[in-house]
Design a protein around this motif. Structure first.
Motif, PDB file in Angstrom:
ATOM      1  N   ALA A  51      25.265  23.748  18.230  1.00  0.00           N
ATOM      2  CA  ALA A  51      24.734  23.703  16.869  1.00  0.00           C
ATOM      3  C   ALA A  51      25.840  23.459  15.855  1.00  0.00           C
ATOM      4  O   ALA A  51      25.589  22.956  14.765  1.00  0.00           O
ATOM      5  N   VAL A  95      13.714  37.112  16.367  1.00  0.00           N
ATOM      6  CA  VAL A  95      14.925  36.359  16.661  1.00  0.00           C
ATOM      7  C   VAL A  95      14.904  35.829  18.090  1.00  0.00           C
ATOM      8  O   VAL A  95      14.741  36.560  19.036  1.00  0.00           O
ATOM      9  N   ARG A  96      15.008  34.570  18.256  1.00  0.00           N
ATOM     10  CA  ARG A  96      15.154  33.960  19.565  1.00  0.00           C
ATOM     11  C   ARG A  96      15.957  32.686  19.386  1.00  0.00           C
ATOM     12  O   ARG A  96      15.746  31.703  20.065  1.00  0.00           O
ATOM     13  N   ALA A  97      16.837  32.769  18.430  1.00  0.00           N
ATOM     14  CA  ALA A  97      17.448  31.540  17.922  1.00  0.00           C
ATOM     15  C   ALA A  97      18.683  31.160  18.696  1.00  0.00           C
ATOM     16  O   ALA A  97      19.776  31.168  18.177  1.00  0.00           O
ATOM     17  N   HIS A  98      18.494  30.792  19.927  1.00  0.00           N
ATOM     18  CA  HIS A  98      19.663  30.377  20.678  1.00  0.00           C
ATOM     19  C   HIS A  98      19.883  28.883  20.574  1.00  0.00           C
ATOM     20  O   HIS A  98      20.911  28.383  20.942  1.00  0.00           O
ATOM     21  N   HIS A  99      18.881  28.146  20.100  1.00  0.00           N
ATOM     22  CA  HIS A  99      19.042  26.706  19.909  1.00  0.00           C
ATOM     23  C   HIS A  99      19.389  26.428  18.465  1.00  0.00           C
ATOM     24  O   HIS A  99      19.088  27.188  17.568  1.00  0.00           O
ATOM     25  N   SER A 100      19.938  25.256  18.241  1.00  0.00           N
ATOM     26  CA  SER A 100      20.221  24.896  16.867  1.00  0.00           C
ATOM     27  C   SER A 100      18.933  24.747  16.080  1.00  0.00           C
ATOM     28  O   SER A 100      18.862  25.134  14.917  1.00  0.00           O
ATOM     29  N   ASN A 141      20.189  32.312   7.786  1.00  0.00           N
ATOM     30  CA  ASN A 141      19.424  33.133   8.716  1.00  0.00           C
ATOM     31  C   ASN A 141      20.307  34.145   9.450  1.00  0.00           C
ATOM     32  O   ASN A 141      19.845  34.809  10.387  1.00  0.00           O
ATOM     33  N   LEU A 146      21.657  26.360   6.809  1.00  0.00           N
ATOM     34  CA  LEU A 146      20.422  27.016   7.244  1.00  0.00           C
ATOM     35  C   LEU A 146      20.729  28.149   8.221  1.00  0.00           C
ATOM     36  O   LEU A 146      20.154  29.238   8.128  1.00  0.00           O
ATOM     37  N   PHE A 147      21.629  27.890   9.146  1.00  0.00           N
ATOM     38  CA  PHE A 147      21.955  28.920  10.133  1.00  0.00           C
ATOM     39  C   PHE A 147      22.573  30.144   9.464  1.00  0.00           C
ATOM     40  O   PHE A 147      22.239  31.287   9.776  1.00  0.00           O
ATOM     41  N   ALA A 161      15.949  26.224  16.636  1.00  0.00           N
ATOM     42  CA  ALA A 161      15.320  27.526  16.424  1.00  0.00           C
ATOM     43  C   ALA A 161      16.112  28.400  15.460  1.00  0.00           C
ATOM     44  O   ALA A 161      15.549  29.269  14.795  1.00  0.00           O
ATOM     45  N   ALA A 162      17.429  28.177  15.382  1.00  0.00           N
ATOM     46  CA  ALA A 162      18.232  28.977  14.466  1.00  0.00           C
ATOM     47  C   ALA A 162      17.937  28.631  13.011  1.00  0.00           C
ATOM     48  O   ALA A 162      18.135  29.447  12.124  1.00  0.00           O
ATOM     49  N   GLY A 163      17.450  27.436  12.778  1.00  0.00           N
ATOM     50  CA  GLY A 163      17.187  27.026  11.405  1.00  0.00           C
ATOM     51  C   GLY A 163      15.717  26.901  11.058  1.00  0.00           C
ATOM     52  O   GLY A 163      15.349  26.978   9.882  1.00  0.00           O
ATOM     53  N   ASP A 187      10.989  26.022  22.465  1.00  0.00           N
ATOM     54  CA  ASP A 187      12.430  25.993  22.268  1.00  0.00           C
ATOM     55  C   ASP A 187      13.203  25.516  23.494  1.00  0.00           C
ATOM     56  O   ASP A 187      14.415  25.357  23.439  1.00  0.00           O
ATOM     57  N   LEU A 198      25.465  31.502  17.020  1.00  0.00           N
ATOM     58  CA  LEU A 198      24.958  30.172  17.329  1.00  0.00           C
ATOM     59  C   LEU A 198      25.547  29.690  18.642  1.00  0.00           C
ATOM     60  O   LEU A 198      26.719  29.964  18.943  1.00  0.00           O
ATOM     61  N   TYR A 255      23.243  33.755  11.173  1.00  0.00           N
ATOM     62  CA  TYR A 255      23.959  33.432  12.402  1.00  0.00           C
ATOM     63  C   TYR A 255      25.389  33.010  12.124  1.00  0.00           C
ATOM     64  O   TYR A 255      25.676  32.389  11.107  1.00  0.00           O
ATOM     65  N   ASN A 293      23.397  36.432  21.936  1.00  0.00           N
ATOM     66  CA  ASN A 293      22.214  35.609  21.676  1.00  0.00           C
ATOM     67  C   ASN A 293      21.580  35.935  20.330  1.00  0.00           C
ATOM     68  O   ASN A 293      21.017  35.070  19.671  1.00  0.00           O
ATOM     69  N   GLN A 295      22.538  28.944  26.354  1.00  0.00           N
ATOM     70  CA  GLN A 295      21.940  29.396  25.097  1.00  0.00           C
ATOM     71  C   GLN A 295      21.261  30.756  25.245  1.00  0.00           C
ATOM     72  O   GLN A 295      20.426  31.134  24.425  1.00  0.00           O
TER      73      GLN A 295
END
Lengths: 317, 134
Positions: free
Chosen positions: A135, B24-29, A292, A288-289, B31-33, A97, A131, A294, A127, A218
């Motif tokens: 993003a 959850v580690r979705a700090h990037h776009s 999930n 998608l976000f 990884a969030a999706g 990531d 988002l 966010y 975090n 991020q």
């Protein structure tokens, strides 16, 4: 010590960090640029921000930058930023990531953000909940634009420095008036209300009236709209800009902190900034976000920050 | 039309298509999706390729395990990045077979964030995020 900062947590200088980093850092060969494109060599290695910062401060003292017709340092051309600070302002490893990288923080010298304890908790919550603004194709703030956006074209005359960007933050541009005019005032703006002034060969930019509705990185780090952000840009040599930004926000931090990194001249053949319409497909990724769980980061006001701090302090009694 | 063929490989995960959201580690776009702990490779027939920003995307049809037709979407880095890497619309014509490897959508939809993309002529293009472009 600045008495606006009331938290007792002050980190001490860790000069050894710089010394070790200097030993570990290697100078990239011309044209390699550590995977970030094509560059000419620089008088200062730029793959460790603190080492670059120290070298650049020395080099610019004796430097004779190219100048525009009105005698000011000439920033015109195509540039690439040399940092992954948008992932994490602090040092972070390479993961699926993250591209990883050293800390962009050069003050405090230990490279760790001087956040108040409640704000560390708030960053973790950010975090997990929100988002990062990129993003959602949202602007990144005055300094954030400089380490979020990858490609820039700088245009300059005696009245303005214009920074036209491509990639990763809503096709941003910044227009920095250089003629001493007053700030617009009153209108909260994503990238603030910038004005530039010359301090010798250094361009100093202040951008009040920023809305702080963006994250600093991020990892959920943040500031409030009361933060003072002072950016400095100096030519180290023909192909290298030393950039730094100092953030001063006693609502969130225990002291001011400074980040620094290099911009390198893009020596690709026929460099060009292209339109990147960040909105073209973004509704689908946003679906998608949302699926999930966010949400887009809403920002935090200085008043809210002070209330959260007071609540945290009560909880610690 | 050539028969659709589906190849699904899940690396580091025992059960194919059991896409379980990672911690959850979705700090990037991305990884969030998309689930960056899992890889998936899908082969299908191109229905449409869109060179758009901030993420180019390709719609393609895949034959499922029971013979059903699945409509997949592969997301890529920006159209600008793809163009600078040498991707061209002529390389991805409607009706051509395509094999895309990448990260599957965390919500279980037929979507992936594409990395290596193998064309029917055997060439492989990279559609993910590369350090030199971000």
């Amino acid at each position: 010590m600045d008495d606006r900062y009331t938290s007792p947590t002050m980190t001490t200088a860790a000069l050894a960090v710089l010394a070790i980093a200097g030993l570990l850092a290697t100078r990239p060969a011309a044209g390699q640029g550590a995977g970030l494109g094509r560059y000419e060599d620089s008088v200062c290695q730029d793959n460790h921000h603190a080492v670059f910062h120290a070298c650049a401060l020395e080099a610019t003292l004796s430097g004779r930058p190219a100048r525009t017709l009105d005698g000011r340092p000439d920033f015109r051309g195509y540039w690439r930023r040399r940092t992954w600070a948008f992932e994490d302002l602090e040092a972070h490893p390479v993961t699926p990531d993250d591209f990883g990288g050293p800390s962009a923080i050069v003050d405090p010298p230990d490279g760790v953000l001087p956040m108040q304890p409640w704000a560390v908790e708030k960053s973790r919550e950010n975090n997990e909940t929100y988002l990062h603004h990129n993003a959602a194709c949202i602007l990144a703030g005055p300094a954030g634009t400089m380490y979020m956006t990858s490609r820039f074209q700088f245009l300059q005359d005696n009245e303005n420095l214009v920074m036209v960007g491509e990639q990763l933050t809503a096709h941003p541009y910044r227009i920095i008036p250089l003629d001493g005019r007053p700030h617009i005032g009153d209108i909260p703006m994503w990238n603030g209300d910038p004005r530039g002034r010359w301090d010798g060969n250094t361009l100093v930019i202040e951008s009040p009236n920023h809305n702080a509705k963006y994250l600093l990185d991020q990892r959920g780090r943040f500031i409030t709209e009361e933060a003072r952000i002072v950016e400095r840009m100096t030519l180290v040599d023909e192909n290298t800009i030393h950039y730094s930004a100092t953030f001063d926000d006693p609502n969130v931090y225990t002291r001011p902190f400074t980040i620094a990194f290099a911009f390198r001249r893009d020596t690709d053949e026929n460099p060009e900034i292209w339109e990147e319409a960040c909105f073209e497909t973004n509704e689908d990724p946003m679906r998608l976000f949302r699926n999930n769980g966010y949400r887009v980061y809403p920002g935090i006001t200085a008043m809210e920050a002070r209330a959260l701090k007071a609540e945290w302090e009560r909880s610690q009694r | 039309m050539k028969p659709m063929r589906r190849v699904l490989e899940v690396l580091g995960c025992a059960a194919a298509m059991l896409i379980v959201a990672s911690a959850v580690r979705a700090h990037h776009s991305v990884a969030a999706g998309f689930d960056l702990d899992t890889s998936v490779t899908v082969t299908g027939i191109i229905k449409e390729m869109e060179f758009i920003n901030p993420h180019a995307r390709m719609f393609f049809e895949v034959e499922g395990a029971n013979g059903e037709t699945q409509s997949w979407t592969a997301w890529f880095t920006s159209a600008n990045n793809l163009m600078r890497r040498g991707w061209r619309a002529n390389d991805l014509p409607v009706g051509a077979e395509i094999t895309v490897s990448g990260y599957p959508a965390r919500d279980g939809s037929y979507e992936l964030y594409g990395g290596e993309t193998k064309l029917s002529d055997g060439r492989t293009l990279f559609g993910g995020n590369a350090p030199g472009e971000r």
